[in-house]
Design a protein around this motif. Structure first.
Motif, mmCIF file in Angstrom:
data_model
loop_
_atom_site.group_PDB
_atom_site.id
_atom_site.type_symbol
_atom_site.label_atom_id
_atom_site.label_comp_id
_atom_site.label_asym_id
_atom_site.label_seq_id
_atom_site.Cartn_x
_atom_site.Cartn_y
_atom_site.Cartn_z
ATOM 1 N N ASP A 100 0.818 -1.216 0.000
ATOM 2 C CA ASP A 100 0.000 0.000 0.000
ATOM 3 C C ASP A 100 0.849 1.262 0.000
ATOM 4 O O ASP A 100 0.401 2.324 -0.444
ATOM 5 N N ALA A 101 2.084 1.179 0.507
ATOM 6 C CA ALA A 101 2.936 2.358 0.580
ATOM 7 C C ALA A 101 3.547 2.715 -0.774
ATOM 8 O O ALA A 101 4.070 3.812 -0.956
ATOM 9 N N SER A 102 3.492 1.795 -1.723
ATOM 10 C CA SER A 102 4.083 2.026 -3.038
ATOM 11 C C SER A 102 3.086 2.756 -3.931
ATOM 12 O O SER A 102 1.889 2.504 -3.859
ATOM 13 N N PRO A 103 3.564 3.693 -4.772
ATOM 14 C CA PRO A 103 2.642 4.400 -5.687
ATOM 15 C C PRO A 103 1.891 3.455 -6.613
ATOM 16 O O PRO A 103 0.770 3.740 -7.010
#
Length: 993
Positions: free
Chosen positions: A512-515
């Motif tokens: 979820d933290a990745s674009p």
């Protein structure tokens, strides 16, 4: 006058001659193109195989196998072709010049005139045809040839002929192959000679004159003489084959019997000399040219075969052996027993008498058995896979195997059992709308992570207690490389790798933290084969019949292709001479995920050893195996050793073979044939060594053999009065499959501490009580592989697994609670029924799992425990053990080791914490009713012992359970939840029951 019409030549040919000439060019062109394409396809197969073996640094396996097969193909194929061509030429060359004008010759003359123009072509084609078939048959025996060529002595001689056992296992099979080839050559030669001689008049069917010319008589006499000499040699070696033939004396008996020694052996000696004498008669017939003596000799040979080879042994068996069979056969039964026990590695099995008594344990006895009681495995690896998938799958394109594995890890100097699994990629889990070539071959390329839970505990909600889980990996195992490019579910092939600086495209896991919402990776390992060149693309596009490999922009100069990724497949290709255990298991060692596969050297030619079907012996409720498909595929075997431990790295696919039993002569023979393939076991790291375990398949074979061959007295063995059977698994329906062996950490009576072991039970034939308990030490070290058997008295009343399961389900309390749990949309799933030696008897433990009927997964909710006639069905193992140990009125309840904590608890029965809501009212109702019943039972036991503190706790637990039951019932009926439900008064009937 000549008129030339348009389109007509003067010779009458039309202008269509030009297309015919073009057609005459087109056909050869198409043939040449077809040959080129076929040659390239064949080249692709060999070339890619070479590249694969080069990628695992085992090219010597490829070259040795290819060279050996090529040598055998050309040697035997050329021999067959030349002999057949020579025989045909000989028959034609010696044909009669004058045949006479008989009707049959007049008829054959038409065939001769038709064949003569093509005679040489037909002869060559016939020779090449049979030569190809012979060459292919010989090439398939390359394993037999290598065993003969590199034979290693056993250092043991057989008791009948005084020959080293290597003669039977390595030399005799190749000799029999040579004899079979010799018979094939001479038989086909005889057929060819008869056919050609008949066609050209050397043999005639008319009654007038000689039916065979002199030349035909010479040729046929020569060939028949060779056949008879081969038969004499075959008779001679048939004597040795008696040592490995199965007999009907008793079930599975192999080797010579009394009749074989005193009747069959002399008969074979006689037949050998008779065959030589008749062969000499045919040789003499070359010069005398009279068929009378050879035909009489052949008839005498057939008569001798019937009388000496058949009737004489029959009369010896019926009138000498049968009246006192045990006395006559006793020495040969003893040979069979000794050889069988040695061939399966059970000579040193320790068989000890076990009392089989069931007495309430004292505190000292419980403390002495602490190693067993603390480590009872509650997670069933055959049941909890859906639970792992539900809790740790993360995404649908990941998956765990249907059957998980059992291992152990050390934490704070204490070994803990574990149920382990690898989170593998599973293309079948990708939604259909996302299935395309790019995703299948270049994005979803690998699995990620290792999941492990303690095997003797569970959380209060029934879920496994994981100590390694999640993505990214979290836990205690310190995994440096969690990616799994080589696994049991890996795609058939993947294209990985990219130039430095390229954007990664291989999916690791959702983030979820990745674009982009996901974490990607570029393969940096050494596994697979570089294929970025034009030749590489073309070769692999041909191999996998996939044009995308040739056309896709995703293939770059640094691309590598991974295929044959299943651990079993990789080991089988590297060592085709090994028979593999069908249960590879993953371990974390040296920071990497690795697959460990146990491998066996086997033989079917060990003298006097009884045979067993590998498929039948290893089939149980976990599943069955197919016939082995290696170099020497055989289901029937009579020798087996776990000689090799194979390891496959899950990231780079490296295959390493370790010589676990370097003294095994079969392994030594194969190591001579393939030098450098197997490494010494000293090269295995200590961290990897800690996860070695005793393999299941050989253990299953050994238990089948021990069911009869635990008896070493020939008379008892012959009478069959002490035969055991492997019990059926009572937890499956219908119960007609063997109960599998179980990995358990337990302490046998002669051990000072617990050991990781592989265990099984035996039942007497035609009874359901217990006959024996067997455990093989799986802890690496001096005691590894030590098999201990606890043999119960023949009159024991200790129940066997099937009786125990019947006792469980027929117990009124257990039956009623199981019925309650099965209501309301829930399913009960019984775990493995474990048998554990304890206090001179057997303790039985069976976890009970509950799952919602719709999209549910198993949760550990109850534990069934049986000890003697006592049965307990509790929320926790500790409570169940306390109950069965304290059921007898004269028994005192002593401290029982806590589940995995290493300490002790008081015998106060305390119910487990209340079950959290599952979200399904029907399931919650079933759980609440079960918890209420448990709390009520705990309160009643507290009243009996006068423990009013425990009684108060139980009443509070009962009130909470009834409140949850009322709330769930209200939700089911559509009413509002009930505010409060009062507990039952002491001594009154529990309404939940």
């Amino acid at each position: 006058m000549t008129f030339n019409m348009p389109g007509m030549s003067g010779s009458g040919e039309t202008s269509g001659a030009t297309p015919r000439r073009r057609g005459g060019v087109l056909l050869p062109t198409l043939i040449i193109l077809g040959v080129l394409v076929l040659s390239f396809v064949l080249f692709t197969g060999f070339y890619t195989d070479w590249l694969w073996f080069q990628s695992v640094q085992k090219t010597q396996v490829f070259t040795t196998s290819l060279e050996t097969r090529a040598i055998l193909f050309f040697a035997f194929g050329t021999t067959m072709a030349l002999i057949i061509i020579l025989v045909i030429w000989w028959a034609w060359r010696t044909r009669p010049t004058f045949r006479g004008l008989t009707p049959d010759q007049a008829s054959l003359e038409r065939y001769r005139l038709g064949i003569d123009p093509y005679r040489r072509r037909v002869t060559i084609i016939a020779g090449i045809g049979v030569g190809l078939m012979a060459g292919l048959a010989a090439a398939s025996e390359w394993g037999t040839y290598l065993l003969w060529r590199n034979a290693t002595e056993f250092g043991i001689v057989d008791p009948q002929f005084g020959l080293d056992l290597s003669f039977y296992t390595f030399t005799l099979p190749f000799i029999r192959f040579l004899l079979d080839f010799g018979f094939a050559v001479t038989f086909l030669s005889l057929v060819a000679a008869v056919g050609v001689q008949f066609l050209y008049g050397g043999l005639r069917v008319q009654p007038r004159g000689d039916r065979a010319s002199g030349a035909a008589q010479v040729q046929l006499s020569t060939i028949i003489a060779v056949i008879l000499l081969l038969k004499a040699v075959a008779y001679w070696f048939d004597r040795y084959a008696l040592a490995t033939q199965s007999q009907a004396l008793v079930s599975g008996f192999t080797g010579l019997k009394y009749t074989d020694v005193y009747a069959v052996l002399p008969s074979l000696n006689i037949l050998t000399f008779v065959a030589i004498i008749v062969a000499v008669l045919f040789i003499v017939n070359i010069f005398r040219r009279s068929w009378v003596l050879p035909i009489l000799g052949l008839g005498l040979m057939f008569l001798t075969t019937i009388v000496v080879g058949g009737l004489y042994p029959f009369f010896i068996q019926q009138f000498t052996v049968r009246p006192s069979e045990l006395v006559k056969e006793q020495p040969y039964i003893e040979r069979n027993i000794d050889a069988t026990r040695d061939a399966y590695g059970i000579t040193d099995v320790s068989v000890n008498d076990y009392e089989g008594t069931v007495e309430p344990p004292t505190e000292a006895e419980i403390v002495a058995s602490k190693g067993t009681l603390e480590n009872i495995r509650l997670l069933d690896p055959a049941v909890v896979s859906p639970t792992y998938n539900q809790l740790q799958q993360i995404r649908g394109y990941y998956s765990f195997n249907n059957k998980l594995d059992v291992d152990r890890y050390e934490f704070s100097s204490k070994q803990r059992g574990a149920v382990v699994a690898v989170r593998e990629i599973n293309l079948a889990g990708i939604p259909d709308g996302q299935r395309n070539w790019t995703n299948d071959r270049a994005v979803y390329t690998h699995g990620y992570g290792f999941v492990s839970a303690y095997d003797n505990t569970a959380l209060s909600n029934g879920q496994p207690d994981f100590f390694e889980s999640d993505i990214p990996s979290k836990g205690d195992l310190l995994i440096d490389q969690p990616r799994v490019y080589f696994g049991e579910f890996s795609p058939s092939y993947s294209i990985v790798g990219a130039p430095a600086g390229s954007e990664p495209r291989e999916l690791d896991y959702p983030d979820d933290a990745s674009p982009t919402g996901q974490k990607t990776n570029t393969y940096q390992g050494s596994g697979g084969v570089p294929m970025g060149s034009i030749l590489g693309r073309l070769v692999f596009a041909t191999k996998f019949q996939d044009s995308n490999i040739l056309l896709s922009d995703l293939v770059n100069s640094d691309s590598r292709i991974l295929w044959d990724r299943d651990p079993l497949t990789r080991v089988e290709k590297v060592a085709p001479w090994l028979t593999l255990d069908q249960d590879p298991y993953p371990v974390v060692a040296n920071g990497r995920i690795q697959w460990v596969i146990d491998a066996y050297t086997t033989s079917n030619q060990y003298p006097y050893s009884s045979r067993v079907s590998l498929a039948d012996a290893t089939s149980d409720s976990f599943g069955s195996r197919s016939v082995p498909s290696g170099l020497l595929p055989q289901d029937q075997l009579n020798y087996m050793r776990n000689s090799v431990k194979a390891v496959v790295d899950a990231y780079d696919g490296t295959v390493t073979l370790y010589a676990w039993e370097p003294a095994d002569p079969v392994l030594q023979t194969w190591m001579k044939a393939f030098p450098g393939v197997v490494s010494p076991v000293a090269d295995m790291s200590a961290e990897l060594m800690a996860h070695v375990r005793y393999p299941q398949d050989i253990f299953k074979v050994q238990r089948v053999i021990l069911s009869r061959y635990h008896v070493t007295d020939p008379a008892t063995f012959y009478n069959g009065t002490d035969v055991w059977i492997v019990p059926f698994d009572p937890t499956v329906s219908p119960a007609q499959v063997f109960q599998p062996p179980y990995y358990l950490t337990l302490q046998m009576p002669d051990q000072t501490g617990p050991a990781f072991s592989l265990t099984t039970t035996f039942a007497p034939q035609r009874r359901q009580t217990l006959a024996a308990f067997m455990a093989a030490d799986s802890a690496p070290g001096p005691g590894y592989g030590k098999i201990r058997v606890l043999q119960l008295p023949s009159n024991t009343t200790i129940p066997g697994p099937q009786q125990v399961q019947n006792n469980f389900e027929s117990d009124p309390l257990v039956s009623s609670q199981l019925s309650l749990l099965r209501r309301g949309g829930s399913e009960v799933e019984l775990g493995n029924l474990l048998s554990l030696p304890f206090n001179g008897g057997l303790l039985y433990v069976e976890p009970v799992y509950i799952r919602a009927a719709t999209d549910g997964y198993p949760l550990l909710r109850k534990v069934l425990v049986g000890y003697g006639s006592n049965v307990a069905f509790e929320d926790t193992l500790t409570a169940a053990l306390n109950k069965v140990f304290a059921t007898s009125p004269t028994a005192s309840v002593d401290p029982v080791p806590d589940d995995g904590s290493g300490g002790t608890i008081t015998p106060t029965p305390t119910p487990a914490p209340s079950t959290p809501s599952s979200g399904d009212p029907a399931t919650d109702l079933a759980f609440a009713i079960a918890d209420a019943q448990t709390a009520y039972d705990a309160g009643q036991r507290a009243l009996v012992t006068g423990d009013f503190t425990a009684y108060d706790v139980a009443q509070k637990q009962l009130a909470a359970a009834l409140q949850r039951a009322a709330d769930a019932q209200a939700l089911l009926s559509g009413a509002a939840p009930v505010d409060e439900v009062a507990p039952a008064e002491a001594g009154t009937e529990n309404p939940a029951a």
